[in-house]
Write a protein that holds these residues in place. Structure first.
Motif, PDB file in Angstrom:
ATOM      1  N   LYS A  22       0.828  -1.209   0.000  1.00  0.00           N
ATOM      2  CA  LYS A  22       0.000   0.000   0.000  1.00  0.00           C
ATOM      3  C   LYS A  22       0.861   1.258   0.000  1.00  0.00           C
ATOM      4  CE  LYS A  22      -4.014   2.164   2.126  1.00  0.00           C
ATOM      5  NZ  LYS A  22      -5.068   2.065   3.175  1.00  0.00           N
ATOM      6  N   LEU A  23       1.998   1.208   0.694  1.00  0.00           N
ATOM      7  CA  LEU A  23       2.894   2.367   0.717  1.00  0.00           C
ATOM      8  C   LEU A  23       3.317   2.744  -0.699  1.00  0.00           C
ATOM      9  CD1 LEU A  23       5.257   1.404   3.691  1.00  0.00           C
ATOM     10  CD2 LEU A  23       3.436   3.116   3.723  1.00  0.00           C
ATOM     11  N   GLY A  24       3.757   1.740  -1.451  1.00  0.00           N
ATOM     12  CA  GLY A  24       4.198   2.000  -2.817  1.00  0.00           C
ATOM     13  C   GLY A  24       3.071   2.528  -3.687  1.00  0.00           C
ATOM     14  N   LYS A  25       1.869   1.977  -3.517  1.00  0.00           N
ATOM     15  CA  LYS A  25       0.724   2.421  -4.327  1.00  0.00           C
ATOM     16  C   LYS A  25       0.339   3.857  -3.982  1.00  0.00           C
ATOM     17  CE  LYS A  25      -3.804   0.872  -5.938  1.00  0.00           C
ATOM     18  NZ  LYS A  25      -4.392   2.228  -5.997  1.00  0.00           N
ATOM     19  N   LEU A  26       0.358   4.201  -2.698  1.00  0.00           N
ATOM     20  CA  LEU A  26       0.027   5.566  -2.287  1.00  0.00           C
ATOM     21  C   LEU A  26       0.997   6.572  -2.900  1.00  0.00           C
ATOM     22  CD1 LEU A  26      -0.905   5.141   1.492  1.00  0.00           C
ATOM     23  CD2 LEU A  26      -2.409   5.985  -0.324  1.00  0.00           C
ATOM     24  N   MET A  27       2.279   6.242  -2.884  1.00  0.00           N
ATOM     25  CA  MET A  27       3.281   7.146  -3.443  1.00  0.00           C
ATOM     26  C   MET A  27       3.104   7.311  -4.945  1.00  0.00           C
ATOM     27  SD  MET A  27       6.797   6.324  -1.357  1.00  0.00           S
ATOM     28  CE  MET A  27       6.999   6.881   0.340  1.00  0.00           C
ATOM     29  N   ARG A  28       2.882   6.201  -5.629  1.00  0.00           N
ATOM     30  CA  ARG A  28       2.719   6.267  -7.092  1.00  0.00           C
ATOM     31  C   ARG A  28       1.448   7.026  -7.470  1.00  0.00           C
ATOM     32  NH1 ARG A  28       4.170   0.906  -6.559  1.00  0.00           N
ATOM     33  NH2 ARG A  28       2.008   0.252  -6.859  1.00  0.00           N
ATOM     34  N   ASP A  29       0.348   6.701  -6.814  1.00  0.00           N
ATOM     35  CA  ASP A  29      -0.946   7.291  -7.184  1.00  0.00           C
ATOM     36  C   ASP A  29      -1.008   8.785  -6.883  1.00  0.00           C
ATOM     37  OD1 ASP A  29      -1.693   4.788  -7.965  1.00  0.00           O
ATOM     38  OD2 ASP A  29      -3.081   4.416  -6.297  1.00  0.00           O
ATOM     39  N   ASN A  30      -0.283   9.218  -5.856  1.00  0.00           N
ATOM     40  CA  ASN A  30      -0.378  10.616  -5.429  1.00  0.00           C
ATOM     41  C   ASN A  30       0.853  11.442  -5.775  1.00  0.00           C
ATOM     42  OD1 ASN A  30      -3.020  10.736  -3.674  1.00  0.00           O
ATOM     43  ND2 ASN A  30      -1.972   8.853  -3.065  1.00  0.00           N
ATOM     44  N   GLY A  31       1.847  10.812  -6.382  1.00  0.00           N
ATOM     45  CA  GLY A  31       3.034  11.543  -6.797  1.00  0.00           C
ATOM     46  C   GLY A  31       3.809  12.159  -5.648  1.00  0.00           C
ATOM     47  N   ILE A  47       8.521   7.795   6.017  1.00  0.00           N
ATOM     48  CA  ILE A  47       8.994   6.833   5.021  1.00  0.00           C
ATOM     49  C   ILE A  47       9.231   7.559   3.710  1.00  0.00           C
ATOM     50  CG2 ILE A  47       8.349   4.817   3.642  1.00  0.00           C
ATOM     51  CD1 ILE A  47       6.780   3.821   6.030  1.00  0.00           C
ATOM     52  N   SER A  48      10.376   7.336   3.110  1.00  0.00           N
ATOM     53  CA  SER A  48      10.700   7.948   1.820  1.00  0.00           C
ATOM     54  C   SER A  48      10.532   6.921   0.713  1.00  0.00           C
ATOM     55  CB  SER A  48      12.138   8.467   1.824  1.00  0.00           C
ATOM     56  OG  SER A  48      13.052   7.380   1.836  1.00  0.00           O
ATOM     57  N   ASP A  49      10.493   7.411  -0.524  1.00  0.00           N
ATOM     58  CA  ASP A  49      10.394   6.484  -1.653  1.00  0.00           C
ATOM     59  C   ASP A  49      11.620   5.568  -1.711  1.00  0.00           C
ATOM     60  OD1 ASP A  49      12.117   8.550  -2.296  1.00  0.00           O
ATOM     61  OD2 ASP A  49      11.258   8.937  -4.274  1.00  0.00           O
ATOM     62  N   ARG A  50      12.754   6.063  -1.215  1.00  0.00           N
ATOM     63  CA  ARG A  50      13.942   5.210  -1.198  1.00  0.00           C
ATOM     64  C   ARG A  50      13.774   4.063  -0.203  1.00  0.00           C
ATOM     65  NH1 ARG A  50      20.273   7.146  -0.445  1.00  0.00           N
ATOM     66  NH2 ARG A  50      21.173   5.055  -0.526  1.00  0.00           N
ATOM     67  N   ASP A  51      13.142   4.339   0.939  1.00  0.00           N
ATOM     68  CA  ASP A  51      12.886   3.275   1.915  1.00  0.00           C
ATOM     69  C   ASP A  51      12.043   2.166   1.280  1.00  0.00           C
ATOM     70  OD1 ASP A  51      14.210   4.684   3.977  1.00  0.00           O
ATOM     71  OD2 ASP A  51      12.383   5.783   4.482  1.00  0.00           O
ATOM     72  N   VAL A  52      11.041   2.584   0.512  1.00  0.00           N
ATOM     73  CA  VAL A  52      10.162   1.611  -0.136  1.00  0.00           C
ATOM     74  C   VAL A  52      10.928   0.814  -1.179  1.00  0.00           C
ATOM     75  CG1 VAL A  52       8.139   1.355  -1.624  1.00  0.00           C
ATOM     76  CG2 VAL A  52       8.066   2.949   0.310  1.00  0.00           C
ATOM     77  N   ARG A  53      11.753   1.492  -1.976  1.00  0.00           N
ATOM     78  CA  ARG A  53      12.533   0.787  -3.001  1.00  0.00           C
ATOM     79  C   ARG A  53      13.495  -0.207  -2.369  1.00  0.00           C
ATOM     80  NH1 ARG A  53      13.133   5.961  -5.196  1.00  0.00           N
ATOM     81  NH2 ARG A  53      15.306   6.016  -4.519  1.00  0.00           N
ATOM     82  N   ASP A  54      14.164   0.233  -1.300  1.00  0.00           N
ATOM     83  CA  ASP A  54      15.157  -0.642  -0.662  1.00  0.00           C
ATOM     84  C   ASP A  54      14.515  -1.878  -0.044  1.00  0.00           C
ATOM     85  OD1 ASP A  54      17.129   1.114  -1.396  1.00  0.00           O
ATOM     86  OD2 ASP A  54      17.378   2.018   0.593  1.00  0.00           O
TER      87      ASP A  54
END
Length: 220
Positions: A22-31, A47-54
């Protein structure tokens, strides 16, 4: 410049138990590039996008689709967040936020009120917007870089010259230099070439002109 005038007030937040999926989807959907984590209404982490990627499985993973989906659902925000993040108040200045982000090497700060409630978030992009606004660069014009004495009243002759030549100020910035003097950066409305040249000649009688710029920089 106060943070409350430049922050993003409508913040997308998550809880400690929000899944990685859900974290990744929220970031993608809301930019967005960062999500504050709220626990009982308080900022518990970020949480940053880098945290999610890592934390996400590599594209080269040998996991099958079901195993990957299970992993993404099992990893929670509390597992990858930065706990107790640095926060800032809406009545603090943008300059202070920029200094903290630079010193801490972070890209954003949750903004909390006196009671600790989240009221916004300010990012490096917001700081850039404030910088562009305060310098007046979008209005074009001419920027003059000059060195003057670091003493009271040193700017008065410069302002008198601007008034004499009918120059309209867009912004004034200054900083101490290594010689113990001050560097001043003035942006003014554009002037015809002859009026600009006359102003530059007068300026050089009262200060050390470092450069002037209109579209491109001309070193003195």
């Amino acid at each position: 410049m106060l943070i409350r005038n430049w922050m993003t007030p409508e913040v997308i937040t998550v809880t400690p138990d929000t899944s990685l999926l859900k974290l990744g989807k929220l970031m993608r959907d809301n930019g967005v590039r960062r999500l504050p984590v709220l626990d009982n209404g308080r900022v518990a982490g970020i949480i940053s996008d880098r945290d999610v990627r890592d934390a996400s499985p590599s594209k080269a993973t040998t996991l099958d689709m079901y195993e990957m989906h299970y992993l993404l659902a099992e990893i929670k925000a509390k597992d990858i967040m930065t706990p107790r993040p640095v926060t800032i108040k809406p009545t603090d200045t943008v300059e202070k936020a920029a200094m903290i982000m630079l010193d801490k090497k972070i890209g954003g700060l949750p903004v909390v009120d006196e009671k600790g409630a989240l009221v916004g978030i300010i990012s490096d992009q917001d700081v850039f917007k404030a910088l562009v606004n305060i310098t007046g660069v979008r209005d074009g014009g001419i920027q003059l870089g000059m060195e003057i004495a670091n003493e009271a009243g040193a700017m008065r002759p410069i302002f008198d010259l601007l008034r004499k030549h009918g120059a309209r100020i867009l912004s004034v910035l200054s900083t101490n230099n290594q010689e113990g003097r001050r560097n001043i950066f003035l942006r003014i409305r554009d002037l015809p070439d002859d009026a600009r040249e006359a102003l530059l000649r007068d300026v050089q009688e009262h200060a050390r002109l470092l450069y002037w710029a209109r579209d491109e920089v001309h070193l003195a």
